[in-house]
Write an enzyme that holds these catalytic residues in place. Structure first.
Site, PDB file in Angstrom:
ATOM      1  N   GLY A  89      51.677  43.897  40.628  1.00 35.33           N
ATOM      2  CA  GLY A  89      52.614  45.017  40.549  1.00 35.33           C
ATOM      3  C   GLY A  89      51.979  46.291  41.061  1.00 35.33           C
ATOM      4  O   GLY A  89      51.423  46.347  42.158  1.00 35.33           O
ATOM      5  N   GLY A  90      52.061  47.328  40.216  1.00 35.34           N
ATOM      6  CA  GLY A  90      51.569  48.646  40.610  1.00 35.34           C
ATOM      7  C   GLY A  90      50.114  48.646  41.031  1.00 35.34           C
ATOM      8  O   GLY A  90      49.693  49.479  41.835  1.00 35.34           O
ATOM      9  N   ALA A 104      43.253  43.882  78.033  1.00 36.57           N
ATOM     10  CA  ALA A 104      42.192  43.854  77.023  1.00 36.57           C
ATOM     11  C   ALA A 104      40.950  44.596  77.520  1.00 36.57           C
ATOM     12  O   ALA A 104      40.203  45.176  76.732  1.00 36.57           O
ATOM     13  CB  ALA A 104      41.862  42.408  76.661  1.00 36.57           C
TER      14      ALA A 104
HETATM   15  C1  HXC Z   1      51.010  45.386  28.405  1.00 32.16           C
HETATM   16  C2  HXC Z   1      49.845  43.478  28.869  1.00 32.16           C
HETATM   17  C3  HXC Z   1      50.314  43.488  30.212  1.00 32.16           C
HETATM   18  C4  HXC Z   1      51.170  44.546  30.589  1.00 32.16           C
HETATM   19  C5  HXC Z   1      49.037  41.780  29.970  1.00 32.16           C
HETATM   20  N1  HXC Z   1      49.069  42.400  28.767  1.00 32.16           N
HETATM   21  N2  HXC Z   1      49.797  42.428  30.861  1.00 32.16           N
HETATM   22  N3  HXC Z   1      50.198  44.423  27.991  1.00 32.16           N
HETATM   23  N4  HXC Z   1      51.491  45.465  29.657  1.00 32.16           N
HETATM   24  N5  HXC Z   1      51.618  44.625  31.843  1.00 32.16           N
HETATM   25  C6  HXC Z   1      48.343  42.004  27.549  1.00 32.16           C
HETATM   26  C7  HXC Z   1      48.899  40.745  26.923  1.00 32.16           C
HETATM   27  O1  HXC Z   1      49.935  41.079  26.052  1.00 32.16           O
HETATM   28  C8  HXC Z   1      47.676  40.212  26.188  1.00 32.16           C
HETATM   29  O2  HXC Z   1      47.502  40.956  25.005  1.00 32.16           O
HETATM   30  C9  HXC Z   1      46.538  40.596  27.101  1.00 32.16           C
HETATM   31  O3  HXC Z   1      47.019  41.669  27.915  1.00 32.16           O
HETATM   32  C10 HXC Z   1      46.091  39.478  27.998  1.00 32.16           C
HETATM   33  O4  HXC Z   1      47.232  38.920  28.645  1.00 32.16           O
HETATM   34  P1  HXC Z   1      47.496  37.355  28.782  1.00 32.16           P
HETATM   35  O5  HXC Z   1      48.866  37.197  29.295  1.00 32.16           O
HETATM   36  O6  HXC Z   1      47.127  36.682  27.504  1.00 32.16           O
HETATM   37  O7  HXC Z   1      46.391  36.959  29.846  1.00 32.16           O
HETATM   38  P2  HXC Z   1      46.458  35.886  31.003  1.00 32.16           P
HETATM   39  O8  HXC Z   1      47.016  34.603  30.480  1.00 32.16           O
HETATM   40  O9  HXC Z   1      45.099  35.850  31.610  1.00 32.16           O
HETATM   41  O10 HXC Z   1      47.496  36.462  32.073  1.00 32.16           O
HETATM   42  C11 HXC Z   1      47.235  37.629  32.774  1.00 32.16           C
HETATM   43  C12 HXC Z   1      48.525  38.108  33.519  1.00 32.16           C
HETATM   44  C13 HXC Z   1      49.708  38.197  32.500  1.00 32.16           C
HETATM   45  C14 HXC Z   1      48.860  37.124  34.621  1.00 32.16           C
HETATM   46  C15 HXC Z   1      48.193  39.467  34.144  1.00 32.16           C
HETATM   47  O11 HXC Z   1      49.274  38.930  31.357  1.00 32.16           O
HETATM   48  C16 HXC Z   1      50.903  38.860  33.079  1.00 32.16           C
HETATM   49  O12 HXC Z   1      51.651  38.238  33.828  1.00 32.16           O
HETATM   50  N6  HXC Z   1      51.123  40.120  32.703  1.00 32.16           N
HETATM   51  C17 HXC Z   1      52.287  40.853  33.140  1.00 32.16           C
HETATM   52  C18 HXC Z   1      52.156  41.193  34.604  1.00 32.16           C
HETATM   53  C19 HXC Z   1      53.309  42.064  35.036  1.00 32.16           C
HETATM   54  O13 HXC Z   1      54.403  41.574  35.297  1.00 32.16           O
HETATM   55  N7  HXC Z   1      53.095  43.369  35.015  1.00 32.16           N
HETATM   56  C20 HXC Z   1      54.088  44.352  35.341  1.00 32.16           C
HETATM   57  C21 HXC Z   1      54.127  44.420  36.872  1.00 32.16           C
HETATM   58  S1  HXC Z   1      55.335  45.510  37.381  1.00 32.16           S
HETATM   59  P3  HXC Z   1      46.752  40.355  23.733  1.00 32.16           P
HETATM   60  O14 HXC Z   1      46.948  41.375  22.672  1.00 32.16           O
HETATM   61  O15 HXC Z   1      47.382  39.031  23.446  1.00 32.16           O
HETATM   62  O16 HXC Z   1      45.303  40.206  24.113  1.00 32.16           O
HETATM   63  C22 HXC Z   1      54.499  46.850  37.817  1.00 32.16           C
HETATM   64  C23 HXC Z   1      55.399  47.921  38.273  1.00 32.16           C
HETATM   65  C24 HXC Z   1      54.635  49.064  38.868  1.00 32.16           C
HETATM   66  O17 HXC Z   1      53.327  46.921  37.760  1.00 32.16           O
HETATM   67  C25 HXC Z   1      55.124  49.288  40.248  1.00 32.16           C
HETATM   68  C26 HXC Z   1      54.622  50.595  40.767  1.00 32.16           C
HETATM   69  C27 HXC Z   1      54.784  50.600  42.256  1.00 32.16           C
END
Ligand code: HXC
Length: 508
Positions: free
Chosen positions: A169-170, A405
């Site tokens: 994402g971001g 080139a």
């Molecule tokens: C808050 C988050 C988080 C997020 C992960 N965590 N991503 N908390 N916001 N975006 C937290 C989880 O709740 C978890 O907390 C810990 O981090 C570890 O995550 P896991 O999922 O257990 O780890 P893993 O299995 O290794 O997976 C990693 C991951 C997955 C693939 C990154 O966490 C994931 O898909 N996260 C969401 C990604 C996403 O969609 N992000 C938003 C993108 S949109 P605990 O407490 O259990 O340890 C974006 C928009 C911005 O970014 C655009 C601007 C241009």
């Protein structure tokens, strides 16, 4: 007083513990280091000065008011690499998955602004899950603020991103605006939208690795400039890269003592180019034999291998090297090679790094795939980058320099300062066979053979170009290092300015 000091130390301990031992162990189990361990390896021992260790997020929704970790998922500050200042931010995956809250963004912005003000590089270590989902639009705002700072700093200070875990994402667009992106093999991946969203939108089943692992970005998309085996190797290599770079565009590239004789001759280069023009040879052999101590930091070594780009030193001073690689696709210029080299040339020009170009190029890649992919626009990027560059430009044609080139590869016509050719150079509109088949279309096969020999005799050498002054001298291969070193010395005082403009309009 003692009590206050103890309280401070206790607070620091809490911050250093990040998301707690369980999550640190999980990080280690994946073969990844923690944010702080990474900083310790990147910077000179004991040089790290941390900012904002006590910053906490201010979110209250979704029970966040009770979940605060000092530092809020990113460790920021500055330190030194071999004594030279750099700013760093290192995402802490153990705290909310390194996700970006408003407070977390403010911490990154502070080091970005400080780095720009001080004129020192910024290095971002990424390992994060993107926007802090609980913070909504505040998180998006934080990203946009970071992107803006990245953009303003572009061309002023070197910006380096190392992807050491998820980067989604971001988080991908800040690295994308920076100068170099490096990945760690097998533990890092980067994509705009992850496998789950991909599945929903396109019904494609894809793994993290196949969507955004190093094989995608360091080999195919060219988004990453290299991939390393593990965290330690990646951080060690970033230290090595920093040694080649000026701290900002206000400085000249660093100089360091060289133990390699500047006028060293290399007799083996006299036999590097094979007698048969269709036989390849390794251009990297030429590079390593010419530059100081064979020390070459290659950029994107596994992407568009038909062109080689990287940093080296001559007489201890940094140079950027661009070279066609006859071993891969005969060194042809295609879309990927043009994009890769154009970015590299522009980086060098922005940071006053002289360019040395070794040419052995049969032309631009023909074919529908290339034309439909926009070869015209992408090839023009490299042409534009060389043409606008005002740093010292030295060129050595080792063998083929055919067609457009020839013009593109730092020719005299686009302000090459010193253009040399080896006696084996062939500077022509195209290869002799293709040429005679066009201009003598109606002749018999035997006649064509004779014509081809005639064409070769006339054009397949450097002397026609040299007689026009397009080539400054035809040089002995064994003396290449000496001639380049002397050329670079003579160009140290080069001063050249392009006409005033708000900015150019490079064919993006
Ligand atoms: C808050 C988050 C988080 C997020 C992960 N965590 N991503 N908390 N916001 N975006 C937290 C989880 O709740 C978890 O907390 C810990 O981090 C570890 O995550 P896991 O999922 O257990 O780890 P893993 O299995 O290794 O997976 C990693 C991951 C997955 C693939 C990154 O966490 C994931 O898909 N996260 C969401 C990604 C996403 O969609 N992000 C938003 C993108 S949109 P605990 O407490 O259990 O340890 C974006 C928009 C911005 O970014 C655009 C601007 C241009």
């Amino acid at each position: 007083m003692k009590e206050i000091l103890e309280q401070l130390e206790a607070k620091r301990q809490t911050a250093r513990a990040g998301g707690g031992q369980k999550r640190i162990d999980a990080q280690h189990a994946k073969g990844k280091l923690t944010a702080r361990e990474r900083i310790d390896l990147l910077l000179d021992e004991g040089s790290f000065e941390e900012f904002d260790m006590f910053v906490e997020h201010r979110a209250t929704d979704f029970g966040m008011a009770d979940q605060k970790v000092p530092g809020d998922g990113v460790v920021t500050g500055w330190g030194t690499i071999n004594g030279r200042t750099v700013f760093v931010f290192s995402k802490d995956f153990t705290v909310f998955g390194g996700s970006l809250s408003s407070a977390h963004a403010q911490k990154i912005l502070k080091v970005q602004r400080q780095a720009l003000k001080m004129g020192a590089p910024i290095i971002g270590l990424f390992d994060a899950g993107g926007a802090r989902i609980q913070e909504g639009v505040d998180s998006l705002a934080g990203y946009a603020d970071i992107f803006l700072e990245n953009t303003l700093a572009s061309g002023v200070i070197p910006q380096i991103a190392v992807i050491m875990g998820p980067c989604a994402g971001g988080d991908v667009y800040s690295p994308a605006i920076m100068d170099f992106i490096f990945m760690v093999k097998d533990t890092s991946y980067m994509y705009v939208t992850g496998p789950d969203v991909v599945k929903t939108v396109t019904h494609e089943d894809v793994s993290h690795e196949d969507l955004g692992g190093y094989r995608v970005h360091a080999l195919k998309s060219g988004v990453a400039d290299g991939a390393f085996e593990n965290d330690l190797e990646a951080l060690t290599q970033v230290r090595r890269l920093i040694d080649f770079l000026p701290l900002s565009n206000r400085e000249k590239p660093p100089e360091r003592e060289s133990f390699d004789e500047p006028e060293r001759e290399e007799p083996s280069l006299d036999t590097l180019v094979p007698a048969n023009p269709n036989k390849p040879y390794d251009m990297k052999e030429l590079i390593s034999k010419v530059v100081d101590e064979a020390d070459f930091f290659e950029i994107s070594p596994d992407f568009a291998k038909n062109i080689v780009c990287g940093f080296a030193r001559m007489e201890g001073r940094t140079v950027g090297v661009v070279a066609n690689q006859p071993q891969v696709l005969a060194g042809v210029l295609d879309i990927d090679a043009s994009r890769k080299a154009a970015r590299f040339v522009r980086f060098c020009d922005a940071f006053s790094i002289p360019l040395i170009t070794f040419v052995d190029v049969p032309g631009f890649m023909p074919g529908t795939r290339q034309e439909q992919g926009g070869l015209i626009r992408h090839g023009a990027k490299l042409l534009f980058a060389y043409a606008e560059a005002t740093v010292p430009k030295l060129t050595v044609i080792t063998r083929k320099a055919y067609g457009g080139a020839y013009d593109v590869m730092s020719s005299k016509h686009i302000r090459g300062d010193l253009n040399y050719a080896w006696p084996t150079a062939e500077i022509a509109v195209m290869g002799s066979k293709g040429a005679v088949e066009i201009i003598f279309r109606n002749q018999t096969a035997d006649e064509l053979v004779a014509r081809e020999a005639e064409y070769k005799e006339r054009f397949a050498n450097p002397f026609v170009a040299a007689s026009r002054g397009y080539i400054d001298d035809v040089i002995m291969p064994h003396g290449t290092r000496r001639r380049l070193v002397r050329g670079l010395r003579s160009l140290q005082g080069k001063s050249l300015q392009n006409p005033w403009k708000k900015h150019d309009n490079i064919p993006l």
